[in-house]
Scaffold this motif. Sequence first.
Motif, PDB file in Angstrom:
ATOM      1  N   THR A   1       2.552 -10.742   0.744  1.00 32.32           N
ATOM      2  CA  THR A   1       3.020  -9.123   0.472  1.00 32.32           C
ATOM      3  C   THR A   1       2.738  -8.256   1.813  1.00 32.32           C
ATOM      4  O   THR A   1       2.237  -8.882   2.743  1.00 32.32           O
ATOM      5  CB  THR A   1       2.286  -8.674  -0.831  1.00 32.32           C
ATOM      6  N   ALA A   2       3.060  -6.889   1.439  1.00 31.68           N
ATOM      7  CA  ALA A   2       2.791  -5.921   2.797  1.00 31.68           C
ATOM      8  C   ALA A   2       1.523  -5.498   2.508  1.00 31.68           C
ATOM      9  O   ALA A   2       1.002  -5.422   1.439  1.00 31.68           O
ATOM     10  CB  ALA A   2       3.921  -5.024   2.449  1.00 31.68           C
TER      11      ALA A   2
ATOM     12  N   GLU B   1      -2.602  -4.997  11.696  1.00 31.45           N
ATOM     13  CA  GLU B   1      -3.218  -6.361  11.530  1.00 31.45           C
ATOM     14  C   GLU B   1      -2.795  -7.060   9.921  1.00 31.45           C
ATOM     15  O   GLU B   1      -3.016  -6.209   9.207  1.00 31.45           O
ATOM     16  CB  GLU B   1      -4.715  -6.275  11.870  1.00 31.45           C
ATOM     17  N   PRO B   2      -2.880  -8.110   9.836  1.00 29.67           N
ATOM     18  CA  PRO B   2      -2.523  -8.809   8.599  1.00 29.67           C
ATOM     19  C   PRO B   2      -4.028  -8.664   8.015  1.00 29.67           C
ATOM     20  O   PRO B   2      -4.965  -8.487   8.391  1.00 29.67           O
ATOM     21  CB  PRO B   2      -2.361 -10.449   8.803  1.00 29.67           C
ATOM     22  N   ARG B   3      -4.060  -8.978   6.558  1.00 32.42           N
ATOM     23  CA  ARG B   3      -5.465  -8.812   5.819  1.00 32.42           C
ATOM     24  C   ARG B   3      -5.175  -9.909   4.684  1.00 32.42           C
ATOM     25  O   ARG B   3      -4.352 -10.034   4.013  1.00 32.42           O
ATOM     26  CB  ARG B   3      -5.513  -7.535   5.156  1.00 32.42           C
ATOM     27  N   ILE B   4      -6.179 -10.560   4.521  1.00 29.35           N
ATOM     28  CA  ILE B   4      -6.437 -11.771   3.468  1.00 29.35           C
ATOM     29  C   ILE B   4      -7.427 -11.249   2.642  1.00 29.35           C
ATOM     30  O   ILE B   4      -8.613 -10.838   3.127  1.00 29.35           O
ATOM     31  CB  ILE B   4      -6.712 -13.212   3.984  1.00 29.35           C
TER      32      ILE B   4
ATOM     33  N   PRO C   1       1.638  -6.725   8.213  1.00 29.53           N
ATOM     34  CA  PRO C   1       2.241  -5.349   8.713  1.00 29.53           C
ATOM     35  C   PRO C   1       3.553  -5.291   8.175  1.00 29.53           C
ATOM     36  O   PRO C   1       4.451  -6.043   8.176  1.00 29.53           O
ATOM     37  CB  PRO C   1       1.589  -5.332  10.045  1.00 29.53           C
ATOM     38  N   LEU C   2       3.956  -3.854   8.143  1.00 30.55           N
ATOM     39  CA  LEU C   2       5.305  -3.549   8.105  1.00 30.55           C
ATOM     40  C   LEU C   2       5.504  -2.025   8.574  1.00 30.55           C
ATOM     41  O   LEU C   2       4.451  -1.382   8.739  1.00 30.55           O
ATOM     42  CB  LEU C   2       5.889  -3.603   6.568  1.00 30.55           C
TER      43      LEU C   2
ATOM     44  N   GLY D   1       3.587 -15.806   7.134  1.00 25.24           N
ATOM     45  CA  GLY D   1       3.542 -16.495   6.104  1.00 25.24           C
ATOM     46  C   GLY D   1       2.976 -18.000   6.530  1.00 25.24           C
ATOM     47  O   GLY D   1       2.106 -18.727   5.942  1.00 25.24           O
ATOM     48  N   PRO D   2       3.723 -18.766   7.483  1.00 21.82           N
ATOM     49  CA  PRO D   2       3.382 -20.274   7.680  1.00 21.82           C
ATOM     50  C   PRO D   2       1.884 -20.253   8.406  1.00 21.82           C
ATOM     51  O   PRO D   2       1.548 -21.029   8.465  1.00 21.82           O
ATOM     52  CB  PRO D   2       4.525 -20.420   8.691  1.00 21.82           C
TER      53      PRO D   2
END
Length: 406
Positions: free
Chosen positions: A41-42, A59-62, A74-75, A100-101
């Motif tokens: 998701t965003a 930055e992505p977040r898990i 991010p978006l 995603g990958p």
Amino acid sequence: MKPRICLLTQFFPPEMGAPQGRLSELGERLIDRGWDVEALTALPNYPTGHIFPGYDPLEPRIETIGRIRTIRVPLFASKSGGAKRLASYFSFVAAASLWGPRLCTRPDLIFVESPPLFIGYAARYLARRWRCRYVFNVSDLWPDSAVDMGLIDPDGTAVKLSRRLELWLYRDAAGITGQSEDICETIRSRAGKVPVEVITNSVEPSRFGGERVDAEARALIGDEPGPVFVYAGLLGLAQGLDQILDVAATIPASSPGRFVLIGDGPVREHLETRVSRERLHRVRILPMQPRERIPSLLAAADIALITLGGKIHGAVPNKIYEAMASSLPIVIVAEGEAVRRVESPGAGIGVPPNDREALVATCMRLIHDPELRASLGANGRRAAETIYNRDLVAQRLDTFLRGLKR
């Protein structure tokens, strides 16, 4: 080995809204039924159009939401329409396809939430990258809904291109789910032989009810004489919320009755301006509340008033199910299936959009008839427990998904 599913959605908790709540809670119930569930998701930004505090916009977040491992990417965040809205949609498509990958575990199925329709580009890319299939979940028909709301020309190039994309995505899917019979009937006419299943929005009855009320909720709703009509959700164009203010302005001064709107969105400022300018003392507009506070706020009210601004094919507001579970009688301003789902179990009264006279008459009837309010509320609670119970809906979804997994 447990089957794995990835929930691909631009909208997810801690954001508020129907798809956010539905997807996260259905994901939890799929976990209970033996699935490994992950969400792609965003970064949270809805409905403000700004990345929530505590998240790095670049930055992505898990993180873990409930029991769901959640990968946030991010978006370009925006609450504006037009080109900025499209930029937001496509930036998520690009980010989900990129990250995603790298960050998700390869699933057996991807469960894709639409709208926005453009998320299908990411679904197709990821399905091929992961060598799996996707299930397309249609909450609102696009571009049909945009045409119904007058946002785009029904004969324009944008509609023609969207129709091609829609058919392309439907016919490539392993299966399609829709939130209403009307939506699924339309999809079946377009999707060829792809399996289609009605998976309605739903509710967890144990989270709602009169016993959930507390002092904080009563203070927010206010202690002025009622009965209190409540609307809790997005303050958006499609909701036609001016109709609520029109009723508040029309009810005779000698009559009781108050109106409380809870939420945020693009028309909030307009509504607040009207309330101030017209001195609508019966109306109170509250800020968006944490999702866990909604059951208490509904419990502090007397009647649910749920509006749409016009006919939107297949639209059934998720708010009706929470109102049912709260034993609130419902006034539903809509047409088609939304009204049928309220009136069929005897949970409320339907009024056509933009019929002020009928809406005022219906509200006055409920204001002065507590026995009718109690009867409609009890019928709604039974429907929430037996028809729209989230456990039962999740079981239908689980059965459908297992039939598609290969």
